[in-house]
Design a protein around this motif. Structure first.
Motif, short mmCIF file in Angstrom:
data_model
loop_
_atom_site.label_atom_id
_atom_site.label_comp_id
_atom_site.label_asym_id
_atom_site.label_seq_id
_atom_site.Cartn_x
_atom_site.Cartn_y
_atom_site.Cartn_z
N SER A 97 59.01 53.80 22.08
CA SER A 97 60.47 53.75 21.96
C SER A 97 60.86 54.72 20.87
CB SER A 97 60.94 52.34 21.60
OG SER A 97 60.56 51.43 22.61
N TYR A 98 61.88 55.51 21.14
CA TYR A 98 62.29 56.50 20.14
C TYR A 98 63.80 56.52 19.97
CZ TYR A 98 63.45 59.28 24.25
OH TYR A 98 63.99 59.70 25.43
N ARG A 99 64.18 56.97 18.80
CA ARG A 99 65.58 57.23 18.47
C ARG A 99 65.58 58.39 17.49
NH1 ARG A 99 70.79 54.58 17.83
NH2 ARG A 99 71.81 55.39 15.97
N VAL A 100 66.17 59.50 17.91
CA VAL A 100 66.29 60.66 17.03
C VAL A 100 67.76 61.06 16.98
CG1 VAL A 100 63.95 61.49 17.52
CG2 VAL A 100 65.85 62.33 18.89
N THR A 101 68.11 61.83 15.98
CA THR A 101 69.47 62.33 15.83
C THR A 101 69.50 63.76 16.34
OG1 THR A 101 69.72 60.93 13.88
CG2 THR A 101 71.36 62.66 14.21
N SER A 102 70.32 64.01 17.37
CA SER A 102 70.41 65.36 17.93
C SER A 102 71.07 66.28 16.93
CB SER A 102 71.17 65.34 19.25
OG SER A 102 72.53 65.03 19.03
N ASP A 103 70.95 67.58 17.17
CA ASP A 103 71.50 68.55 16.22
C ASP A 103 73.02 68.48 16.12
OD1 ASP A 103 71.98 69.61 18.72
OD2 ASP A 103 71.29 71.62 18.22
N ASP A 104 73.67 67.81 17.06
CA ASP A 104 75.13 67.64 16.97
C ASP A 104 75.49 66.29 16.34
OD1 ASP A 104 74.61 65.83 18.98
OD2 ASP A 104 75.88 66.78 20.47
N GLY A 105 74.49 65.55 15.86
CA GLY A 105 74.73 64.29 15.16
C GLY A 105 74.70 63.04 16.01
#
Length: 180
Positions: A97-105
């Motif tokens: 399971s993942y959660r990352v912050t994209s470059d647009d926030g």
């Protein structure tokens, strides 16, 4: 008229360029791949995104038959996020399971699964164990969302070029009629 046409063309460029950046990052590839059965559990799991995610707020949780086996925080290198695994991780079914912050926030989340026949601890899983595949959430929606901004960019650019071209031709015609 020429000034109006130039202004419209400049406006068209201002509108066309930023709309392509409105799409969110998308998970493009995982290693191990979603739904696969692999022989040996790797020492790390990697996720590759369409754009480089921000390292702030990244979370990757790898869960196996004995529970969570993530070792330390994930690392980000360009478009790739890597999560190390505990050396005591056994063979069996795994869910990431993942959660990352994209470059647009904006957050990008999802889940994928795989099966490892041999664990990092040397244990072996039963042959032919089923892989519980969970679809990667959010990726399909994010890929489909690219269509609208691209379509709007193309339509807006074509319309602005058509109006600008019409105004330039009309101005030239008026100049010819005024001189003759």
């Amino acid at each position: 008229m020429r000034r109006l046409a130039s202004a419209l063309l400049a406006l068209g460029l201002l509108v066309a360029v930023p709309t392509t950046a409105l799409a969110h990052d998308v998970l493009e590839q995982t290693d191990p791949a979603d739904g696969t059965s692999i022989t040996q559990l790797p020492k790390e799991v990697t996720l590759t995104f369409s754009e480089a995610p921000l390292s702030i707020g990244s979370q990757v949780v790898v869960t196996g038959p004995s529970g969570p086996v993530s070792s330390g925080p994930p690392t980000t290198d360009g478009r790739t996020v890597t999560q190390a695994l505990l050396l005591t991780a056994p063979a069996g079914d795994y869910t990431v399971s993942y959660r990352v912050t994209s470059d647009d926030g904006h957050p990008v989340t999802g889940t994928f699964s795989f099966h490892a026949a041999i664990g990092l601890d040397g244990s072996k899983a039963a042959a032919g164990a089923p892989v519980h595949v969970k679809p990667v959430t959010g990726s399909e929606d994010a890929q489909n969302s690219l269509f609208v901004p691209i379509l709007l960019t193309v339509v807006t650019t074509v319309l602005l070029l058509a109006v600008g071209g019409y105004l330039v031709l009309r101005s030239r015609e008026a100049d010819r009629n005024g001189r003759g």
